[in-house]
Design a protein around this motif. Structure first.
Motif, PDB file in Angstrom:
ATOM      1  N   GLY A 368      34.316  33.942  42.055  1.00 14.94           N
ATOM      2  CA  GLY A 368      35.630  34.270  42.595  1.00 14.94           C
ATOM      3  C   GLY A 368      36.456  33.020  42.848  1.00 14.94           C
ATOM      4  O   GLY A 368      37.672  33.031  42.703  1.00 14.94           O
ATOM      5  N   PRO A 372      39.264  32.971  39.594  1.00 14.27           N
ATOM      6  CA  PRO A 372      39.769  34.083  40.417  1.00 14.27           C
ATOM      7  C   PRO A 372      40.348  35.225  39.584  1.00 14.27           C
ATOM      8  O   PRO A 372      40.123  36.395  39.903  1.00 14.27           O
ATOM      9  CB  PRO A 372      40.830  33.433  41.290  1.00 14.27           C
ATOM     10  N   THR A 375      37.582  37.302  37.896  1.00 17.31           N
ATOM     11  CA  THR A 375      36.783  37.991  38.904  1.00 17.31           C
ATOM     12  C   THR A 375      37.581  39.126  39.530  1.00 17.31           C
ATOM     13  O   THR A 375      37.028  40.189  39.841  1.00 17.31           O
ATOM     14  CB  THR A 375      36.329  36.999  39.983  1.00 17.31           C
ATOM     15  N   LEU A 376      38.857  38.909  39.707  1.00 14.11           N
ATOM     16  CA  LEU A 376      39.688  39.977  40.268  1.00 14.11           C
ATOM     17  C   LEU A 376      39.708  41.180  39.318  1.00 14.11           C
ATOM     18  O   LEU A 376      39.543  42.327  39.749  1.00 14.11           O
ATOM     19  CB  LEU A 376      41.107  39.452  40.506  1.00 14.11           C
ATOM     20  N   THR A 379      36.538  42.891  39.571  1.00 11.98           N
ATOM     21  CA  THR A 379      36.450  43.650  40.817  1.00 11.98           C
ATOM     22  C   THR A 379      37.172  44.982  40.697  1.00 11.98           C
ATOM     23  O   THR A 379      36.656  46.023  41.125  1.00 11.98           O
ATOM     24  CB  THR A 379      37.072  42.817  41.955  1.00 11.98           C
ATOM     25  N   LEU A 431      29.820  41.693  43.148  1.00 16.10           N
ATOM     26  CA  LEU A 431      31.064  41.274  43.807  1.00 16.10           C
ATOM     27  C   LEU A 431      30.760  40.373  44.993  1.00 16.10           C
ATOM     28  O   LEU A 431      31.468  39.406  45.255  1.00 16.10           O
ATOM     29  CB  LEU A 431      31.839  42.508  44.268  1.00 16.10           C
ATOM     30  N   ALA A 434      30.038  37.012  43.703  1.00 18.14           N
ATOM     31  CA  ALA A 434      31.210  36.370  43.103  1.00 18.14           C
ATOM     32  C   ALA A 434      32.183  35.887  44.172  1.00 18.14           C
ATOM     33  O   ALA A 434      32.743  34.798  44.068  1.00 18.14           O
ATOM     34  CB  ALA A 434      31.902  37.330  42.156  1.00 18.14           C
ATOM     35  N   TRP A 435      32.381  36.681  45.189  1.00 23.20           N
ATOM     36  CA  TRP A 435      33.432  36.330  46.147  1.00 23.20           C
ATOM     37  C   TRP A 435      32.921  35.596  47.377  1.00 23.20           C
ATOM     38  O   TRP A 435      33.629  34.817  47.978  1.00 23.20           O
ATOM     39  CB  TRP A 435      34.168  37.584  46.613  1.00 23.20           C
TER      40      TRP A 435
ATOM     41  N   ARG C 100      41.157  34.361  51.100  1.00 21.74           N
ATOM     42  CA  ARG C 100      40.318  35.511  50.818  1.00 21.74           C
ATOM     43  C   ARG C 100      40.266  36.423  52.037  1.00 21.74           C
ATOM     44  O   ARG C 100      40.422  37.642  51.944  1.00 21.74           O
ATOM     45  CB  ARG C 100      38.915  35.000  50.465  1.00 21.74           C
TER      46      ARG C 100
END
Lengths: 490, 477, 564
Positions: A368, A372, A375-376, A379, A431, A434-435, C100
């Motif tokens: 992420g 980004p 990955t977004l 997601t 997820l 990743a984030w 985030r």
């Protein structure tokens, strides 16, 4: 002129395939231009066609190749559904593939077969009778095989062999069933509510056997358990191919075939009267759970996505097999929804692999932060798959659940709940990594992700959001499927 | 003189010219082949529109005279021969001149090919058994010549085997014809039902079928064929495998249609032998480690499929199955010729034809491999090729008859053919270290045109199957 | 008051989320987060309530409206989000993952505010899911092992709850043929659907035994996130239950008993477990479990005695609003304690924290006292099988809360200061404390009847103080210390079995793939001798076969020459 529209749509991809195949490998600019022009033209033509079909126009073309056997194309609402999916995603996947294979070898071969693959899909979408369907269905097998083995490694060939064994075996069953049906019924055009007349009453055994053969034939491509074995294996193919296999062409053709057979050859009432709907629904249910359970244990990202496809595609089958207009809406809409969601996931996964060499779930830490955008998109796709509103997957699941109740099968709700739970169980850890985990020390990019790789997943992710958020708008996938179902269940 | 007579005389005269004047052999051969193709097409169009026609040579009508009859089936076979011949001729005529080793071969090729062509045309047009025997003799000799053309040791040995087998077949044929004449007093094709009515006539038919089985390399009498077809020059193999074998098959088809229900037993034998050939050929093709041998064994299997289809015809004029058999013959001819020509090109490129050495790194698969793949698709019977339509019709007919065991056999044969052909096709796309030392692109890139053209024809025929099928409607019984 | 279009309530935070995708715009987004709940606050306070909005193209056809009690919920939810946002942007100003966090925060805010307005099932479920799933990001934010565990437990419960809710809504929608949320409370809804929906909401509400995620998540999340989790999001569960349960229409004694059993367990278990915690935020979380159980108890009573609902309903709303402000003030106070380095400042902050703590404990004169008294009065009007236990339950609740507040205070006094914490994180806390005092008069709960305090109302507090004193004195006397419990309750007892490391081995030798191709050997090509034999055999066999089979009778019509 307009009556030639289906042919024109077919030729945009079928016509350029040999040209691209014949181009020398180095002429990448011309090839890209050809590819994109054709894809763009097709998109425009399909838009025109859908407009016309929505206005009530009918298109039909036929070429008799033997007494009682005709290659015939038509464009009805169901065709348009599949055509729209394939033309939009073809354009995006082509852009992606151009970026993905930049500097690679054998690109002419790749794009030639790529076009051929889409041409077969288009043919399947517009087939007006069972014979034409079989022809394009088999052509699809042949056109995808060189893509699966594209890398030329021993592993790719192993996958290719398994793919061929499964799909040709399925093709054989399909052909046998089709021939048998032609022998019994004469011509078998696709018409709403079935074309068998009183055949099911006079010869129920044969008609049932034919149904089993036909469904087994298309079920291989739709990855129904136990015919799904080729799908996870064929993940060795390059990312755009996986995307194409999973989202647009192969599994969708299988699912589309199930639709055509149930709706336009047998008719739902006949299928139910023969007692075939419930077994099919049960098979779909088993597949949904089995695919999800297998997906849980996969560390390889693409394999996990592949098992997820096994599971998700059967939603479509389930929607068809539950004899209920509401479920049908869900199943048909999922044809589109699963397509855009799964392609998003695969394109994003391809970007992970290309940019960072990340191919496994356990290597997803910190993606992420590193990538980004991709990955977004991933997601969004994953949440869509789980069925989180307001994304596309939710709409399908909502209608499937309501359809299950409508069909008097409340177990469907439990099935959907269990499947969503499993989906969450295999997507959310990705997820999370990743984030919320830190990227490994000293991670360096393998290559830069140009716009050609970055744009397609972003667009499809946006489509996932739009298809759910604007579900009630007139030209949304949901709106269109309601239109189709109103024809079948009038 | 009309097309019918011209079709027989033109190639034979051209063969004499080419043999007598080797320097003009190529040009004579090309012109004759082209002319033959034109004539065949014209005849086919006329028959398609106006129905079958017959001509008695020398004014003696059947059952006594030498009758020529041209109907839909014959016209189809003529066109098939003409098309395949055209493709092969293009390949031979266009080969680069500097290849000194092959110049002699090339000049010898033309008379042999033209004789083959003339014999085949005469065979397809013949309306009586004796004529058939005579044309078989000419055809057999010319074909042996084609086999021996490459001049290698194995080719000569194979040609000798072929010659012996062919002679044995001819003898059986002659015996059968003689016996038939003794029984019925006439030898036109319509005599078959009458022959089946007596013991002697039945023996005669049995002998004729045995002879045909040898000529068609039908299992278990196929022993001569793989060696002959795999050791000949690729162009010769293409002709032998695509056309010459078809001559005997054609006669078998003719006799079964004419014979109707009377030759039920022979048809059953044919079907069983066909099934055996299908499995046997496929098994050997799976095990073959040389490309040409694989293709030759595939011919055994494919001929078996066609024989199976012929054996299962009901003999009725409006039956589906024999049409399927005719279509399968046509598609096999086109595809197999394309395949042998492609194999020739591949062998030339790599310097060998071992299947295990087909993967390459430097040389990317080219048009020849592509042609091979299309031909393979047609042979397996996958859409949209003519092979697919043929198999569809065959299965349709079999299911109509409720002949489920045969349906299963046909499907099994299909699976096996897919398995052995995939061995080759998959190798073509495989990278890896097995690049042959002699690998090079042949200088003459356009040489793939013939193979690719024939393969494309097999493909396009699938979409245009209505043409041959309507032509078949004009078939006599 | 400005007339706010209702669609703006979810749209503004969503717009900020979209804006935060542009890296350059992120500072602006950060500055604007506290303003995002403003439309919601304006909509809640507007008089008359804003007009409903229908958006047919959105989802499956969406309608937004402010109805009845949703107004109060909207008001305190908006206030909580605004103040927590303010503290969050200050507290996490230097945090690497702040963007985030803010994205998740905004998404959860959208969900929480939107679900209070949604009138149709799809939109409600969408907002509910957005809130639940985005909160996962809030829980996971700090990224340590505690957060990992909390995140895993949280998301498992959240997803299970979502799915139960989905299934329940599907069943309900099918049974009624309605897509309006309000229809879910009708009597046509099957019992299974109601149970499933309730499970979904009870998970959110933190009812025992579905509360396991709650202490973990509250302890793991950053303080402002805990404040909204506890103050606002738990109330979404209550709101959902109040929407879908058939309250005030029929008596459902079995369901009522079941719910009451859960609530009573919670009332006892929460202080019991909470007192064993070492983290002040975990203690506060257990206090939330207790308080939410109290509200569940009110619902149970209303289920048992439908005629009491008109009284119980407003009392529950009052209690919810009070608890929201007080608990949020306590959570927001934790960073204020971190920021207070000097002993003087520390004492001032602790004194300030006593205000919400005492309010929660129900000290007469505080909002807590008002709310609890309202509930007590409302419950007093109901009469059914087990209503005699209600008084005792209320006493236990107050006693438990008081003990927990003492424990939290004791832990907070000893907590170490975190030097990096900005001083101004105290400002939102102060504002929230102000709302604890005056909040019930800000939010539109209607008139609050003036009450007179009685000495009896002090009983729980006094008992708590006595117990605590005895305990401390007792442990001091025998020289024992309280060992804190590991977080996670029974989940802490369950541990993954260690997986054995894979044995290093050479890869298996490659298998030959050509299963269909057996041994290769040079094919033997038969010579003509053998061939001749074969030919003769076949010919003889054929001739013989033909000869011995019966000949066909000659055809009737003589065959003619093949002339056309």
């Amino acid at each position: 002129m307009t009556e030639l529209l289906p042919l024109a749509i077919l030729m945009t991809s079928l016509g350029i395939a040999p040209v691209i195949l014949a181009l020398p490998d180095g002429w990448s600019r011309l090839r890209t231009a050809l590819n994109l022009t054709a894809a763009g033209m097709k998109l425009a033509l399909v838009a025109w066609l859908s407009w016309a079909v929505a206005g009530g126009a009918e298109f039909g073309l036929s070429l008799e190749i033997a007494p009682g056997l005709a290659l015939a194309l038509k464009a009805d609402a169901l065709s348009v559904l599949f055509l729209a999916l394939s033309s939009v995603l073809w354009l995006l996947t082509t852009i992606y593939a151009v970026g993905y294979l930049e500097g690679g070898t054998d690109r002419s071969r790749f794009f030639g077969f790529f076009s051929l693959c889409v041409a077969s899909t288009v043919g399947i979408a517009m087939a007006a009778n069972l014979f034409t369907f079989v022809v394009f269905f088999e052509l699809l097998t042949l056109a995808t095989w060189p893509l699966v083995v594209h890398r030329g490694s021993a592993e790719a060939h192993r996958a290719g062999r398994i793919y061929l064994v499964y799909t040709l075996g399925g093709g054989l069953a399909l052909t046998l069933g089709a021939v048998w049906l032609y022998a019994l019924a004469g011509e078998v055009p696709f018409l709403p509510r079935g074309v068998l007349g009183d055949l099911p009453q006079t010869d129920p055994l044969a008609v049932t056997a034919i149904f089993v053969l036909l469904i087994a034939g298309v079920g291989v491509k739709a990855a129904l358990v136990p015919l799904h074995g080729w799908l996870p294996v064929s993940m060795v193919a390059p990312a755009p191919v996986s995307a194409l296999l999973h989202a647009v062409a192969v599994v969708k053709s299988g699912a589309f075939g199930i639709m055509r057979i149930v709706y336009d050859v047998y008719g739902v009432e006949t299928v139910e009267a023969l007692g075939l709907a419930l077994p099919l629904a049960a098979l779909a249910g088993v597949t949904i759970l089995y695919g999800s359970i297998r997906a849980l244990r996969q560390d390889d990202l693409k394999t996990r996505l592949a098992y997820s496809t096994v599971s998700q595609v059967s939603y479509i089958t389930l929607g068809v097999a539950l004899v209920s207009p509401v479920a049908a809406v869900g199943g048909l809409a999922h044809l589109i929804h699963q397509g855009i969601m799964k392609i998003t996931l695969f394109l994003a996964a391809g970007n992970f692999a290309e940019a960072r060499g990340v191919k496994t779930v356990s290597a997803m830490d910190g993606m992420g932060r590193l990538m980004p955008g991709a990955t977004l998109a991933f997601t969004v796709g994953a949440f869509g798959m789980i069925g989180v509103p307001p994304l596309a997957g939710f709409v399908s699941k909502w209608y499937l659940g309501a359809g299950g109740l409508d069909a008097g099968q409340p177990a469907v709700i439990a099935l959907l709940a269990g499947s969503s739970l499993l989906n969450a169980a295999y997507f959310l850890p990705i997820l999370h990594r990743a984030w919320f985990r830190d990227p490994p020390e000293g991670a360096v990019p393998k290559r830069r992700i140009g716009w050609m790789l970055a744009l397609p997943p972003a667009v499809t992710a946006a489509l996932v959001v739009a298809a759910g958020l604007l579900a009630n708008a007139p030209f949304s996938p949901l709106g269109w499927t309601r239109f189709i179902v109103s024809l079948e269940y009038l | 003189m009309n097309e019918t007579s011209l079709l027989v005389s033109l190639p034979l005269i051209a063969a004499l010219v080419a043999a007598a004047w080797p320097r003009a052999a190529t040009i004579t051969g090309v012109i004759a082949t082209l002319g033959n193709a034109g004539l065949a097409v014209v005849l086919a169009i006329r028959i398609g529109q106006g129905g079958a026609e017959a001509e008695a040579l020398g004014g003696w009508a059947a059952p006594l005279g030498i009758g020529f009859a041209a109907d839909g089936l014959a016209a189809l076979m003529l066109v098939m021969t003409a098309l395949v011949g055209l493709g092969v001729s293009v390949q031979v005529a266009g080969a680069p001149l500097p290849d000194a080793g092959r110049t002699g071969q090339r000049t010898a090729f033309w008379p042999l090919w033209l004789a083959t062509l003339g014999a085949m045309n005469a065979l397809f047009l013949s309306a009586d058994l004796f004529n058939l025997y005579v044309t078989f003799e000419i055809l057999g000799l010319a074909a042996v010549g084609l086999t021996a053309l490459s001049g290698t040791r194995t080719a000569l040995r194979a040609a000798f085997d072929y010659l012996s087998a062919g002679l044995a077949g001819s003898l059986l044929l002659l015996l059968g014809v003689a016996l038939a004449y003794a029984t019925a007093g006439r030898v036109d094709l319509a005599v078959v039902p009458e022959l089946a009515g007596s013991h002697e006539g039945r023996v005669a038919l049995g002998l004729i079928f045995a002879g045909l089985a040898v000529k068609a390399a039908l299992f278990p009498l196929h022993f001569w064929m793989p060696a002959a077809h795999s050791s000949a020059a690729p162009e010769a193999s293409a002709l032998l495998s695509a056309l010459v074998v078809k001559a005997a098959i054609y006669v078998a088809l003719r006799l079964s249609i004419e014979g109707g229900a009377a030759v039920e037993l022979l048809r059953l034998v044919l079907a069983v032998a066909g099934a055996g050939a299908m499995l046997w050929g496929a098994w050997h093709a799976l095990r073959a480690d040389r490309l040409k041998l694989l293709v030759a064994h595939s011919t055994v299997a494919q001929v078996g499929l066609i024989a199976l289809a012929i054996g299962l015809t009901t003999g009725a004029r409006d039956g589906t199955i024999w049409r399927a058999a005719a279509l399968l013959m046509l598609s096999h001819a086109l595809a197999k010729a394309a395949m042998f020509l492609a194999v020739g090109r591949i062998t030339e490129e790599l310097g060998h034809d071992r299947i295990s050495g087909l993967n390459r790194e430097e040389l990317r698969p080219g048009a020849a491999e592509f042609a091979f793949a299309i031909a393979a698709i047609s042979l397996i019977g996958l859409p949209p090729t003519a092979g697919f339509v043929g198999k569809w019709l065959l299965l349709d007919g079999l299911i109509d008859r409720g002949a489920w065991p045969w349906v299963a056999l046909v499907l099994l044969g299909t699976v096996l053919s897919a398995a052995y052909l995939a061995r080759v096709v998959s190798r073509c796309l495989r990278g890896g270290p097995h690049v042959a030392p002699g690998a090079r692109r042949p200088a003459w890139r356009a040489g793939d045109a013939a193979a690719l053209g024939l393969a494309t024809a097999a493909l396009a025929l699938g979409l245009a199957s209505a043409l041959p099928l309507t032509l078949l409607d004009a078939t006599l019984t | 008051m400005i007339a706010v279009p209702l669609w703006l309530v979810p749209a503004l935070p969503l717009a900020l989320v979209a804006l935060s995708l542009i890296p350059g715009a992120r500072p602006v987004v950060r500055a604007l987060v506290p303003v995002a709940p403003l439309p919601a606050l304006l909509a809640a306070l507007a008089d008359p309530v804003p007009a409903p909005v229908r958006l047919d193209w959105l989802l499956l056809g969406t309608e937004f409206a402010v109805t009845g009690m949703a107004r109060v919920f909207l008001a305190f939810t908006a206030l909580l989000w605004a103040l927590s946002a303010w503290q969050a942007i200050r507290l996490l100003a230097a945090d690497a993952g702040r963007d985030r966090f803010i994205t998740c925060f905004l998404l959860a805010m959208t969900g929480n505010l939107g679900l209070l307005l949604a009138q149709d099932i799809a939109a409600f479920y969408t907002f509910f899911a957005a809130m639940s799933l985005a909160s996962w990001g809030l829980v996971l934010h700090a990224g340590g092992p505690a957060q990992m565990l909390a995140g895993r437990v949280y998301i498992s419960f959240a997803v299970a709850g979502e799915i139960a809710l989905f299934a329940g809504l599907s069943l309900g929608a099918f049974a009624t043929g309605e897509v309006q949320l309000a229809a879910m409370a009708s009597l046509e809804v099957p019992a299974l659907a109601t149970v499933l929906m309730s499970v979904g909401f009870l998970v959110k509400l933190g009812a025992v035994p579905l509360h396991l995620w709650l202490p973990l998540a509250h302890a793991a999340a950053p303080a402002p996130a805990s404040a909204v989790l506890s103050g606002a999001m738990l109330k979404a569960g209550l709101f959902g239950l109040m929407t879908v349960l058939p309250l005030g229409s029929v008596a459902a004694p079995e369901s009522a008993a079941a719910l009451a059993a859960m609530a009573l367990t919670g009332l006892i278990l929460a202080p019991a477990l909470g007192l064993l915690q070492a983290d002040p935020k975990a203690v506060l979380a257990y206090s939330s479990v207790g308080q939410m159980s109290l509200m569940a108890l009110g619902l149970a009573a209303a289920l048992a005695a439908p005629e009491a609902w008109p009284a119980i309903g407003p009392a529950l709303v009052l209690l919810a609003a009070h608890h929201a402000f007080a608990k949020a003030a306590l959570f927001l106070g934790v960073p204020a304690v971190w920021a207070s380095s000097g002993p003087l400042l520390r004492s001032a902050v602790i004194v300030g924290l006593a205000v919400p703590a005492l309010a929660l404990a129900g000290l007469p004169g505080t909002t807590g006292w008002v709310a609890k008294d309202a509930l007590k009065t409302a419950l007093g009007e109901a009469s059914f099988g087990w209503h005699v236990w209600l008084g005792a339950a209320l006493f236990v609740s107050s006693l438990g809360t008081s003990l927990l507040m003492l424990r939290a205070g004791a832990l907070l006094i000893r907590i170490e200061a975190r030097p990096g914490t900005p001083r101004d994180v105290g400002l939102p806390w102060l504002a929230m404390t102000g709302l604890v005092v005056a909040g019930l008069w800000v939010v539109p709960v209607g008139s609050v009847a003036p009450l007179t305090a009685s000495l009896q109302d002090l009983a729980p507090l006094a008992a708590a103080a006595l117990l605590a004193g005895l305990f401390v004195a007792g442990t001091r006397a025998v020289g024992l210390r309280l060992a804190p419990m590991p977080p996670g309750e029974i989940l802490a007892l369950l541990q993954r079995a260690p997986t054995s490391a894979p044995v290093l081995a050479l890869p298996a030798p490659p298998r030959r793939g050509h299963a269909l191709v057996p041994r290769r050997r040079e094919p033997r090509l038969p010579r003509p001798e053998r061939g001749a034999l074969a030919i003769l055999t076949v010919a003889a066999a054929l001739a013989l076969a033909m000869a011995v089979t019966a000949p066909e009778p000659p055809p009737q019509s003589q065959a003619t020459a093949p002339a056309g």
